[in-house]
Motif scaffolding. Sequence first.
Motif, PDB file in Angstrom:
ATOM      1  N   ARG A   1       0.822  -1.217   0.000  1.00  0.00           N
ATOM      2  CA  ARG A   1       0.000   0.000   0.000  1.00  0.00           C
ATOM      3  C   ARG A   1       0.855   1.267   0.000  1.00  0.00           C
TER       4      ARG A   1
ATOM      5  N   SER B   1      -2.782 -12.577  13.101  1.00  0.00           N
ATOM      6  CA  SER B   1      -3.243 -12.934  11.759  1.00  0.00           C
ATOM      7  C   SER B   1      -4.698 -12.568  11.514  1.00  0.00           C
ATOM      8  N   ARG B   2      -5.384 -12.136  12.534  1.00  0.00           N
ATOM      9  CA  ARG B   2      -6.787 -11.751  12.376  1.00  0.00           C
ATOM     10  C   ARG B   2      -6.889 -10.416  11.663  1.00  0.00           C
ATOM     11  N   ASP B   3      -7.967 -10.215  10.937  1.00  0.00           N
ATOM     12  CA  ASP B   3      -8.176  -8.978  10.184  1.00  0.00           C
ATOM     13  C   ASP B   3      -8.452  -7.764  11.072  1.00  0.00           C
ATOM     14  N   GLU B   4      -9.084  -7.973  12.217  1.00  0.00           N
ATOM     15  CA  GLU B   4      -9.551  -6.847  13.028  1.00  0.00           C
ATOM     16  C   GLU B   4      -8.451  -5.874  13.446  1.00  0.00           C
TER      17      GLU B   4
ATOM     18  N   HIS C   1      -1.965 -16.438  17.129  1.00  0.00           N
ATOM     19  CA  HIS C   1      -2.778 -16.295  15.925  1.00  0.00           C
ATOM     20  C   HIS C   1      -3.543 -14.975  15.873  1.00  0.00           C
TER      21      HIS C   1
ATOM     22  N   TRP D   1      -5.649  -5.248  11.963  1.00  0.00           N
ATOM     23  CA  TRP D   1      -5.110  -4.578  10.785  1.00  0.00           C
ATOM     24  C   TRP D   1      -6.124  -3.605  10.197  1.00  0.00           C
ATOM     25  N   GLN D   2      -7.410  -3.914  10.325  1.00  0.00           N
ATOM     26  CA  GLN D   2      -8.441  -2.948   9.931  1.00  0.00           C
ATOM     27  C   GLN D   2      -8.376  -1.723  10.834  1.00  0.00           C
TER      28      GLN D   2
END
Length: 165
Positions: A4, A152-155, A149, A157-158
């Motif tokens: 990005r 690795s969760r999306d939350e 883990h 990084w969101q």
Amino acid sequence: LHARGVPCIAVDLEPVFGSIDDCVPAIDAAVRRLEATTGTAPVIVAHSMGGLAVRRWWAEHRDERVHHLITIASPHHGTVLAQFALSPNTRQMRRDSRWLQALAAREDVRRRARVTCFYGHCDNIVVPPSTAALAGADNRHLTGVAHVHMVSRDEPWQALLEHLA
């Protein structure tokens, strides 16, 4: 983040079994590089003990040095598992340790409005899960995911992308 075009630095906290205090220079160097590159305070993401190391670093610096801090599975109030370990950093992460008490005493609690803490009830390292939350922070639960883990969760990084916008 690289894809990005977002400047980022990953910091390894060493020595692995040393004091959390020993991590402060590496964090300061990374923040300085990001400040020099972007001209702004960074959003910092820290996993596990890294959250404590960043809080320790931040306790010595002005508020403006951090735009936002996101911690993932950080034992902010210690973990009962640390009672079984003997290294300097694990002794610091014992529940109600003198080190954790001293850190809390040095912090400006108003900063916590700029902290997001991710924690979970399936965390197999930070026990009990409530020790990964901070009063005054945005505490967010991750369902059904173990300690390593959570990164690795999306939350998380969101949340990072939201704070970068």
